[in-house]
Design a protein around this motif. Structure first.
Motif, PDB file in Angstrom:
ATOM      1  N   ILE A 273       0.844  -1.200   0.000  1.00 60.90           N
ATOM      2  CA  ILE A 273       0.000   0.000   0.000  1.00 60.90           C
ATOM      3  C   ILE A 273       0.880   1.251   0.000  1.00 60.90           C
ATOM      4  N   PHE A 274       1.907   1.238   0.848  1.00 62.52           N
ATOM      5  CA  PHE A 274       2.793   2.409   0.926  1.00 62.52           C
ATOM      6  C   PHE A 274       3.571   2.636  -0.364  1.00 62.52           C
ATOM      7  N   GLU A 275       3.923   1.552  -1.059  1.00 59.68           N
ATOM      8  CA  GLU A 275       4.672   1.695  -2.317  1.00 59.68           C
ATOM      9  C   GLU A 275       3.792   2.222  -3.448  1.00 59.68           C
ATOM     10  N   LYS A 276       2.505   1.844  -3.399  1.00 57.68           N
ATOM     11  CA  LYS A 276       1.634   2.154  -4.549  1.00 57.68           C
ATOM     12  C   LYS A 276       0.775   3.410  -4.369  1.00 57.68           C
ATOM     13  N   ILE A 277       0.523   3.787  -3.109  1.00 60.77           N
ATOM     14  CA  ILE A 277      -0.411   4.893  -2.878  1.00 60.77           C
ATOM     15  C   ILE A 277       0.284   6.011  -2.100  1.00 60.77           C
ATOM     16  N   GLU A 278      -0.034   7.238  -2.501  1.00 61.22           N
ATOM     17  CA  GLU A 278       0.592   8.385  -1.808  1.00 61.22           C
ATOM     18  C   GLU A 278      -0.289   8.858  -0.655  1.00 61.22           C
TER      19      GLU A 278
ATOM     20  N   LEU B 162      -0.298   4.770   8.384  1.00 60.80           N
ATOM     21  CA  LEU B 162      -0.654   3.549   9.111  1.00 60.80           C
ATOM     22  C   LEU B 162      -1.099   3.963  10.509  1.00 60.80           C
ATOM     23  N   ASN B 163      -2.301   3.565  10.884  1.00 63.24           N
ATOM     24  CA  ASN B 163      -2.794   3.880  12.225  1.00 63.24           C
ATOM     25  C   ASN B 163      -2.479   2.725  13.160  1.00 63.24           C
TER      26      ASN B 163
ATOM     27  N   ARG C  58       1.192  -4.724  17.426  1.00 69.36           N
ATOM     28  CA  ARG C  58      -0.153  -4.774  16.856  1.00 69.36           C
ATOM     29  C   ARG C  58      -0.530  -6.210  16.544  1.00 69.36           C
ATOM     30  N   LEU C  59      -1.825  -6.448  16.414  1.00 71.12           N
ATOM     31  CA  LEU C  59      -2.313  -7.803  16.125  1.00 71.12           C
ATOM     32  C   LEU C  59      -1.765  -8.275  14.789  1.00 71.12           C
ATOM     33  N   PRO C  60      -1.432  -9.561  14.674  1.00 69.75           N
ATOM     34  CA  PRO C  60      -0.878 -10.072  13.414  1.00 69.75           C
ATOM     35  C   PRO C  60      -1.863  -9.927  12.254  1.00 69.75           C
ATOM     36  N   ASN C  61      -3.165  -9.830  12.583  1.00 65.66           N
ATOM     37  CA  ASN C  61      -4.171  -9.800  11.506  1.00 65.66           C
ATOM     38  C   ASN C  61      -4.788  -8.420  11.307  1.00 65.66           C
ATOM     39  N   ASN C  62      -4.060  -7.368  11.707  1.00 60.39           N
ATOM     40  CA  ASN C  62      -4.669  -6.042  11.591  1.00 60.39           C
ATOM     41  C   ASN C  62      -3.832  -5.072  10.753  1.00 60.39           C
ATOM     42  N   VAL C  63      -4.501  -4.464   9.772  1.00 58.88           N
ATOM     43  CA  VAL C  63      -3.935  -3.342   9.019  1.00 58.88           C
ATOM     44  C   VAL C  63      -4.976  -2.237   9.082  1.00 58.88           C
ATOM     45  N   ASN C  64      -4.587  -1.048   9.534  1.00 60.11           N
ATOM     46  CA  ASN C  64      -5.539   0.064   9.589  1.00 60.11           C
ATOM     47  C   ASN C  64      -4.866   1.296   8.998  1.00 60.11           C
ATOM     48  N   ILE C  65      -5.421   1.773   7.903  1.00 59.84           N
ATOM     49  CA  ILE C  65      -4.766   2.908   7.230  1.00 59.84           C
ATOM     50  C   ILE C  65      -5.739   4.054   6.955  1.00 59.84           C
ATOM     51  N   SER C  66      -5.198   5.240   6.878  1.00 61.53           N
ATOM     52  CA  SER C  66      -5.959   6.403   6.415  1.00 61.53           C
ATOM     53  C   SER C  66      -5.276   6.916   5.163  1.00 61.53           C
ATOM     54  N   ILE C  67      -6.077   7.371   4.215  1.00 61.09           N
ATOM     55  CA  ILE C  67      -5.514   7.988   3.010  1.00 61.09           C
ATOM     56  C   ILE C  67      -6.020   9.425   2.989  1.00 61.09           C
ATOM     57  N   GLU C  68      -5.082  10.344   2.925  1.00 56.11           N
ATOM     58  CA  GLU C  68      -5.441  11.764   2.986  1.00 56.11           C
ATOM     59  C   GLU C  68      -6.463  12.116   1.902  1.00 56.11           C
ATOM     60  N   SER C  69      -7.484  12.866   2.279  1.00 57.25           N
ATOM     61  CA  SER C  69      -8.550  13.352   1.380  1.00 57.25           C
ATOM     62  C   SER C  69      -9.448  12.247   0.829  1.00 57.25           C
ATOM     63  N   VAL C  70      -9.289  11.031   1.316  1.00 63.13           N
ATOM     64  CA  VAL C  70     -10.187   9.968   0.831  1.00 63.13           C
ATOM     65  C   VAL C  70     -11.130   9.598   1.972  1.00 63.13           C
ATOM     66  N   GLU C  71     -12.410   9.654   1.653  1.00 63.50           N
ATOM     67  CA  GLU C  71     -13.408   9.355   2.677  1.00 63.50           C
ATOM     68  C   GLU C  71     -13.538   7.837   2.845  1.00 63.50           C
TER      69      GLU C  71
END
Ligand code: PLP
Length: 320
Positions: free
Chosen positions: A275-280, A284-285, A291-304
């Motif tokens: 995600i970090f390589e492909k999206i500007e 990562l929250n 963190r839990l092995p099964n958790n990814v939580n991200i915010s993308i600026e200006s994306v609802e």
């Protein structure tokens, strides 16, 4: 279209082995565990076997495990049960601001009837500082409740350290372990907890069943009054098939958890990296390693968030 389900924090599919183990308890083995005849006693024995599986998973005693209808009931029971039982000692509760609604709203309810609650903030990584807990303690504090791992950002809290502080001050300590239970090893003595909430449907068990660990000697008020079930801590005829399924899910988790956690950690980190390589403008929250092995939580600026989720769903990806 290939569907990808990435919402295991919300719920998990019930393991077919779990379903298979449950089935006879709907039909042939339908007895009421409170009945003294063989049908009842068969159910009672099976329940106690499931109880033992959960107890040994946690390093607890069988009689310290009470079955409930899920994580929500376990949290409500822990918080209100301790608050009501210890009113003569004080009226102050400490929790974090990022707890699940089952904890936050139980605390809000108690505030309405005269209890005082401190909601401690967490840092940028979602971590609660044990020193802040220590500072918030007053001579009226009767309960500290801190979740083990967040259902949203996946951050794992320093429960052992907070538990040590609670123990030194002889304050009851509850942890909502719904998200971590069955995914990483946990031991109630190492964590210094007096109460611990669990839920079956987060570890490929059936929905509508959970448990509360209550350390022997913990003062609690019960809310379900009726029969003698669950050592009179929670009346009502037991949900036998669900309890058996929960026990089976724990047995499976115990055997596969370590391997699964290793595998998921690799996948988790690969997804984050991708995600970090492909999206500007991505963030990562939560904590990067605690963190839990099964958790990814991200915010993308200006994306609802909601539009993103709807678009992902149209691509066959289910997330929260
Ligand atoms: N606590 C946490 C941290 C959770 O993630 C959940 C479920 O989403 C609950 C409590 C409630 O559990 P249940 O759905 O079994 O009532």
């Amino acid at each position: 279209m290939r569907k990808v389900y990435l919402d295991y924090a919300a719920t998990t599919p019930t393991d077919p082995e779990v379903v298979k183990t449950m089935l006879p308890y709907f039909t042939d083995r339908f007895g009421n565990p409170s009945s003294i005849h063989s049908f009842g006693q068969e159910g009672k024995a099976a329940i106690n076997e499931a109880r033992e599986k959960i107890a040994s998973f946690l390093g607890a005693m069988q009689e310290e495990i009470i079955f409930t209808s899920g994580g929500t009931e376990s949290d409500n029971f822990a918080i209100k049960g301790v608050a009501y039982a210890n009113q003569h000692k004080g009226n102050h509760i400490i929790t974090s601001s990022i707890e699940h609604h089952a904890v936050i709203r139980s605390c809000k309810f108690l505030e309405k009837i005269g209890f005082k609650v401190t909601y401690l903030p967490v840092n940028e990584d979602g971590l609660l500082d044990p020193e802040a807990v220590k500072k918030a303690i007053t001579d009226k504090t009767i309960l500290i409740s801190v979740m083990h791992a967040s259902n949203e950002i996946g951050t794992i809290q320093p429960i052992t350290e907070i538990g040590k502080i609670a123990r030194e001050k002889e304050i009851c300590f509850h942890s909502d372990a719904v998200q971590i239970f069955g995914h990483l090893p946990i031991n109630v003595d190492e964590l210094n907890v007096d109460l611990l909430s669990m839920s079956s449907h987060k570890l490929c068990g059936p929905k509508g069943i959970g448990a509360l660990y209550i350390r022997k000697g913990t003062r609690m008020v019960s809310f379900m009054h009726g029969g003698e079930q669950e050592r009179r801590r929670r009346a009502s005829t037991e949900n036998v098939p669900a309890i058996i399924g929960f026990g089976k899910a724990v047995e499976i988790a115990k055997n596969s958890m370590n391997e699964e956690a290793k595998k998921l950690t690799i996948l988790r980190d690969k997804l984050i990296k991708g995600i970090f390589e492909k999206i500007e403008h991505v963030r990562l929250n939560g904590h990067s390693t605690k963190r839990l092995p099964n958790n990814v939580n991200i915010s993308i600026e200006s994306v609802e968030g909601e539009s993103l989720l709807l678009n992902l769903d149209m691509e066959g990806i289910a997330a929260s």
